[in-house]
Design a protein around this motif. Structure first.
Motif, PDB file in Angstrom:
ATOM      1  N   VAL A  13      10.436  -4.596   1.190  1.00  0.00           N
ATOM      2  CA  VAL A  13      11.303  -4.047  -0.164  1.00  0.00           C
ATOM      3  C   VAL A  13      10.426  -3.118  -0.791  1.00  0.00           C
ATOM      4  O   VAL A  13       9.392  -3.574  -1.376  1.00  0.00           O
ATOM      5  CB  VAL A  13      11.383  -5.315  -1.044  1.00  0.00           C
ATOM      6  N   LYS A  14      10.848  -1.821  -0.530  1.00  0.00           N
ATOM      7  CA  LYS A  14       9.764  -0.804  -1.029  1.00  0.00           C
ATOM      8  C   LYS A  14      10.412  -0.532  -2.618  1.00  0.00           C
ATOM      9  O   LYS A  14       9.437  -0.203  -3.494  1.00  0.00           O
ATOM     10  CB  LYS A  14       9.930   0.557  -0.261  1.00  0.00           C
ATOM     11  N   THR A  15      11.403  -0.331  -2.860  1.00  0.00           N
ATOM     12  CA  THR A  15      12.243  -0.106  -4.248  1.00  0.00           C
ATOM     13  C   THR A  15      13.481  -1.240  -4.376  1.00  0.00           C
ATOM     14  O   THR A  15      13.833  -1.776  -3.595  1.00  0.00           O
ATOM     15  CB  THR A  15      12.722   1.082  -4.474  1.00  0.00           C
ATOM     16  N   GLY A  16      13.709  -1.294  -5.648  1.00  0.00           N
ATOM     17  CA  GLY A  16      14.840  -2.126  -5.937  1.00  0.00           C
ATOM     18  C   GLY A  16      14.555  -3.920  -5.749  1.00  0.00           C
ATOM     19  O   GLY A  16      15.683  -4.498  -5.282  1.00  0.00           O
ATOM     20  N   GLY A  17      13.315  -4.133  -5.731  1.00  0.00           N
ATOM     21  CA  GLY A  17      13.022  -5.506  -5.788  1.00  0.00           C
ATOM     22  C   GLY A  17      12.288  -6.208  -6.894  1.00  0.00           C
ATOM     23  O   GLY A  17      12.483  -5.689  -8.089  1.00  0.00           O
ATOM     24  N   TYR A  18      11.800  -7.177  -6.897  1.00  0.00           N
ATOM     25  CA  TYR A  18      11.464  -7.964  -7.669  1.00  0.00           C
ATOM     26  C   TYR A  18       9.598  -8.230  -7.926  1.00  0.00           C
ATOM     27  O   TYR A  18       9.041  -8.722  -8.662  1.00  0.00           O
ATOM     28  CB  TYR A  18      11.606  -9.375  -7.753  1.00  0.00           C
ATOM     29  N   SER A  19       9.073  -7.342  -6.966  1.00  0.00           N
ATOM     30  CA  SER A  19       7.568  -7.462  -6.731  1.00  0.00           C
ATOM     31  C   SER A  19       7.059  -5.981  -6.725  1.00  0.00           C
ATOM     32  O   SER A  19       6.432  -5.746  -5.648  1.00  0.00           O
ATOM     33  CB  SER A  19       6.978  -8.327  -5.515  1.00  0.00           C
TER      34      SER A  19
END
Length: 595
Positions: free
Chosen positions: A237-243
């Motif tokens: 998850v490079k962008t648009g994630g939770y970390s």
């Protein structure tokens, strides 16, 4: 009738193998080929004995890894659970300390890699690569890998699917000779199960994650889809994630080192690839916002660095296995090198102070950038059988400029309450939350609480089961406040905890992987008490006499819903819903919010 005879009977006259009609191969060689040992090596793997054209059965694999574990004080083999058909799910543990206790390994000041093969059992590259790597760690020249890292390895996660093996496992994959089946014995896809936990395999994986707290989690797959030059594609998850801190580490530190190692060994690494038009990449590569039902996005929402490997299905099994080996070896080196950076990134992500959380993402209006795409030339031909056009790959390496289409724009968010409350009768959901490792307070005495709930006003169910569940396809809700009595065994779940984001996406109905959308609360849609017209008729008159505004409210409802005005039965129901006789739990999602 034996299985082989039955298949021969059913498919008499069928002789074409997918291998015979696959797109032609580009020649390949790389230094990673030196990783293969000769047949005279006492620890040659079963796969290497075939030249990495075949992969061993469950029994042969188990026998080999047991023998390997018994041969080294730095290894142990552990069953982490049983499959639906009763097979052990084995995990190899490697530790220089020779202490294999989960609590010790979770707290040791040392990097820990956790990876598995065969979550989709036909996509088995991780098993054979892991067997070779563990062989070289214990009986080869890679023992130094254990100086700075401990390793957990599940050779076969979907063990039942693995044994549903044949030469007809995957029509679009170049080997091994026999492949297992994508789903488990109950036809459930393990890599859609991380939030709902309905399979024994994912139940075991989550136990491992909670017990050992790995610094990197790697899930090894093989792709579907188009042809291209890349042989090892992978993503996170490079962008648009939770970390975001973990994503930054993976992008800035981990990916460049892994890409360099793969390239040096003769492989061509690339990102996860999904053709926008479904055929080729002329219209762009799509970077989806996967939901947490998948392995790497589940890792992201619980702040665990996680990688999804998708080796290219049209590359030979041999090439894919060697690429996986190189990836895993460098992954161990990288997490060891950047161990302190990883620890800080995880802590930063766990301590985010969000007041709201995005639960739905959309595509950007314009492409994020353009990538230099290592493509395979193709053209379209018209089928003489169907009349439709189809893509034909030409086995010619070309370079293309391809737009990157990112699905990372938050379009729906939810406010994060102070805590959630769940009543004791929903014990299955409470147990799932506990399985995820979410902290909660279990009530020992009766409590009365005024809480906010969501009441469903409109909904539509999916028209067929998905992963064995009847999902809620679309819905509208309104927030209501009500008093609820909670018996002992009910739970209060505070959001002030490390797994806050995971808790929210499971509990808030707007989340695509919420318990509500998965269908765990479908019983709230059933009415169990009804009215009679001979009671409702005089009651309606009395209600309007006592409440002059009720008539006005009815007329407004008729204007808004013309079908209501034409349907006497619905008018009776409308009045019934204004009375205290209506079921107060009907269509109320049983998740209370404490603000």
């Amino acid at each position: 009738m034996k299985k082989s005879l039955l298949l021969a009977f059913l498919f008499t006259g069928f002789s074409t193998m997918a291998q015979e009609v696959m797109p032609p191969l580009l020649p390949w060689s790389g230094s990673s080929e030196k990783l293969i040992v000769g047949s005279d090596n006492p620890w040659v793997t079963p796969g290497e004995l075939s030249g990495l054209t075949e992969s061993p059965t469950y029994d042969v694999t188990t026998e080999w890894v047991k023998k390997l574990a018994d041969s080294s004080p730095f290894l142990t083999l552990k069953s982490i659970g049983k499959s639906e058909q009763g097979r052990n799910i084995w995990m190899l543990i490697a530790s220089k300390s020779q202490n294999f206790d989960s609590e010790f390994l979770a707290n040791e000041d040392k990097a820990l890699l956790f990876f598995h093969g065969g979550i989709h059992a036909g996509e088995i590259d991780g098993k054979d690569a892991g067997m070779m790597l563990f062989r070289d760690i214990t009986h080869g020249n890679k023992s130094e890998l254990l100086d700075e890292a401990n390793i957990l390895f599940i050779p076969i996660l979907n063990v039942d699917g693995h044994e549903r093996r044949s030469a007809y496992g995957r029509v679009n994959q170049r080997g091994p000779l026999e492949m297992g089946w994508r789903t488990n014995a109950r036809n459930l896809n393990l890599n859609r199960d991380y939030t709902k936990i309905e399979t024994d395999g994912i139940d075991a994986v989550i136990d491992v994650i909670n017990a050992y707290d790995p610094d990197l989690y790697v899930d090894v797959h093989v792709t579907d889809g188009a042809d291209y030059q890349y042989d090892v594609t992978y993503g996170y998850v490079k962008t648009g994630g939770y970390s975001p801190a973990i994503s930054k580490f993976l992008f800035e530190n981990f990916q460049p080192e892994v890409d360099q190692a793969l390239s040096k060994a003769g492989h061509i690494p690339g990102p996860l690839l999904f053709a926008a038009n479904g055929d080729d990449f002329t219209e762009g590569n799509v970077a989806f916002s996967f939901s947490p039902r998948f392995s790497h996005t589940y890792g992201d929402v619980r702040h665990m660095p996680s990688i999804l490997i998708e080796n290219h299905s049209l590359k030979p099994f041999r090439q894919r296995v060697l690429g996986t080996y190189v990836f895993l070896e460098q992954a161990i080196k990288s997490i060891s090198k950047h161990y302190q950076t990883i620890q800080k990134a995880v802590a930063d992500d766990q301590n985010q102070q969000e007041k709201s959380l995005p639960v739905k993402f959309a595509f950007r209006e314009t492409p994020a950038d353009t990538m230099d795409f290592k493509a395979i030339a193709s053209h379209k031909e018209k089928s003489q059988i169907t009349g439709a056009e189809y893509v034909v790959w030409d086995a010619k390496a070309i370079s293309q400029k391809v737009p990157s289409l990112l699905m990372d724009v938050p379009v729906q968010s939810v406010e994060i309450p102070k805590a959630y409350w769940v009543s004791s009768e929903w014990s299955e959901l409470i147990e799932k939350l506990q399985k995820h490792g979410i902290e909660m307070e279990i009530l020992s005495t009766l409590q009365e609480k005024e809480l906010e709930f969501s009441k469903v006003s409109e909904y539509k169910m999916g028209n067929q089961p998905y992963e064995g569940m009847m999902r809620v396809q679309s819905f509208e809700t309104e927030k209501i406040s009500r008093s609820q009595t909670y018996l002992p065994g009910s739970v209060r779940i505070p959001t002030d905890q490390d797994l806050k984001e995971l808790l929210v996406v499971l509990m808030e109905e707007e989340s695509v992987d919420s318990f509500f959308q998965w269908g765990f609360f479908n019983t709230i849609f059933s009415r169990t008490e009804y009215m009679e017209t001979y009671i409702m008729e005089p009651m309606m008159k009395q209600m309007m006499e006592k409440n002059t505004e009720l008539k006005q409210k009815l007329e407004e409802a008729k204007t808004a819903d013309l079908e209501l005005a034409k349907n006497p039965r619905r008018i009776y129901s409308w009045f019934y819903e204004q009375t205290p006789y209506i079921d107060q739990n009907w269509k109320v999602i049983p998740v209370g919010r404490e603000w």
